[in-house]
Design a protein around this motif. Sequence first.
Motif, PDB file in Angstrom:
ATOM      1  N   GLY A  67      -5.064   3.235  -4.836  1.00 20.81           N
ATOM      2  CA  GLY A  67      -5.201   2.232  -4.300  1.00 20.81           C
ATOM      3  C   GLY A  67      -5.066   0.956  -5.267  1.00 20.81           C
ATOM      4  O   GLY A  67      -4.954   0.784  -6.323  1.00 20.81           O
ATOM      5  N   HIS A  68      -5.576  -0.179  -4.358  1.00 20.97           N
ATOM      6  CA  HIS A  68      -5.624  -1.476  -5.066  1.00 20.97           C
ATOM      7  C   HIS A  68      -7.144  -2.072  -4.621  1.00 20.97           C
ATOM      8  O   HIS A  68      -7.279  -2.186  -3.506  1.00 20.97           O
ATOM      9  CB  HIS A  68      -4.641  -2.616  -4.609  1.00 20.97           C
ATOM     10  N   TYR A  88     -11.513   0.076  -2.695  1.00 20.44           N
ATOM     11  CA  TYR A  88      -9.987   0.445  -3.142  1.00 20.44           C
ATOM     12  C   TYR A  88      -9.508   0.678  -1.776  1.00 20.44           C
ATOM     13  O   TYR A  88      -9.752   1.420  -0.932  1.00 20.44           O
ATOM     14  CB  TYR A  88      -9.843   1.401  -4.080  1.00 20.44           C
ATOM     15  N   LYS A  97      -1.724   6.388  -5.454  1.00 14.38           N
ATOM     16  CA  LYS A  97      -2.626   7.101  -4.448  1.00 14.38           C
ATOM     17  C   LYS A  97      -4.329   6.313  -4.845  1.00 14.38           C
ATOM     18  O   LYS A  97      -5.060   6.409  -4.010  1.00 14.38           O
ATOM     19  CB  LYS A  97      -2.712   8.638  -4.621  1.00 14.38           C
ATOM     20  N   VAL A 105      -4.505   1.524   6.899  1.00  9.90           N
ATOM     21  CA  VAL A 105      -4.900   1.323   5.538  1.00  9.90           C
ATOM     22  C   VAL A 105      -6.350   1.723   5.821  1.00  9.90           C
ATOM     23  O   VAL A 105      -6.934   1.811   6.716  1.00  9.90           O
ATOM     24  CB  VAL A 105      -4.897  -0.038   5.225  1.00  9.90           C
ATOM     25  N   SER A 157       2.108   1.782  -3.538  1.00  5.42           N
ATOM     26  CA  SER A 157       1.329   1.832  -4.404  1.00  5.42           C
ATOM     27  C   SER A 157       0.913   3.519  -4.843  1.00  5.42           C
ATOM     28  O   SER A 157       1.019   4.293  -3.877  1.00  5.42           O
ATOM     29  CB  SER A 157       0.022   1.045  -4.094  1.00  5.42           C
ATOM     30  N   MET A 167       0.776  -1.318   0.138  1.00  2.00           N
ATOM     31  CA  MET A 167      -0.160  -0.037  -0.052  1.00  2.00           C
ATOM     32  C   MET A 167       0.908   1.143  -0.142  1.00  2.00           C
ATOM     33  O   MET A 167       0.520   2.383  -0.786  1.00  2.00           O
ATOM     34  CB  MET A 167      -0.883   0.093   1.261  1.00  2.00           C
ATOM     35  N   TYR A 222     -10.008   2.312   3.050  1.00  2.00           N
ATOM     36  CA  TYR A 222     -10.734   1.982   1.874  1.00  2.00           C
ATOM     37  C   TYR A 222     -11.482   3.209   1.251  1.00  2.00           C
ATOM     38  O   TYR A 222     -11.962   4.052   2.203  1.00  2.00           O
ATOM     39  CB  TYR A 222     -11.253   0.683   1.937  1.00  2.00           C
ATOM     40  N   ARG A 232      -5.792   1.737   0.315  1.00  2.00           N
ATOM     41  CA  ARG A 232      -4.385   2.581   0.114  1.00  2.00           C
ATOM     42  C   ARG A 232      -4.081   2.792   1.660  1.00  2.00           C
ATOM     43  O   ARG A 232      -4.843   2.336   2.618  1.00  2.00           O
ATOM     44  CB  ARG A 232      -4.596   3.820  -0.654  1.00  2.00           C
ATOM     45  N   THR A 233      -2.895   3.346   1.668  1.00  2.00           N
ATOM     46  CA  THR A 233      -2.293   3.767   3.183  1.00  2.00           C
ATOM     47  C   THR A 233      -3.225   4.789   3.573  1.00  2.00           C
ATOM     48  O   THR A 233      -3.717   5.502   2.798  1.00  2.00           O
ATOM     49  CB  THR A 233      -0.880   4.123   3.148  1.00  2.00           C
TER      50      THR A 233
END
Length: 159
Positions: A43-44, A85, A41, A73, A39, A36, A75, A87-88
Amino acid sequence: MDCCSEEKRKLIEEIGVRFEQVHQLAPLAARIYAIMILSPKDGHTFDEILNITLASKSSVSTHLNHLLQLKKVEYFTKTGDRKRYFRTSTYYLKNTLEEYHASVSEELRLIDKIIEFNKNNNNQKFQSTGQIALLFREYLSSQRNNIENVINKMSKIEI
């Protein structure tokens, strides 16, 4: 981890090992957190994290939920897309400093008790080695002040 370049995979592993030690995270949670951080901004998705980590759905879900609880993290969703999604956290570095601050403050509290106890109950020991404890206390105090200054500066930066 079939996600990226060899350089990124090595960095994920290196960061992951460090996070296991420092943040007491499970290996998979530490790797997800490292992914994260490295990655973009946007996200995944959960499925992308599965593909990157090559771990089971239940393991990824468990560790993502743990990272969400720790506020490492976050979402979000995109308009017209039902997927979440990850991300940090926007403030993950500030949160990390706040953890360090709490740790240093606790260490200071204990060193003060040790100094006071030895001063009152082990005066000879305190006279011979007490200066070392006082220097350590000075160091911790300086660290705490520095952390507080950086947290205050971070709080003024709008993201």
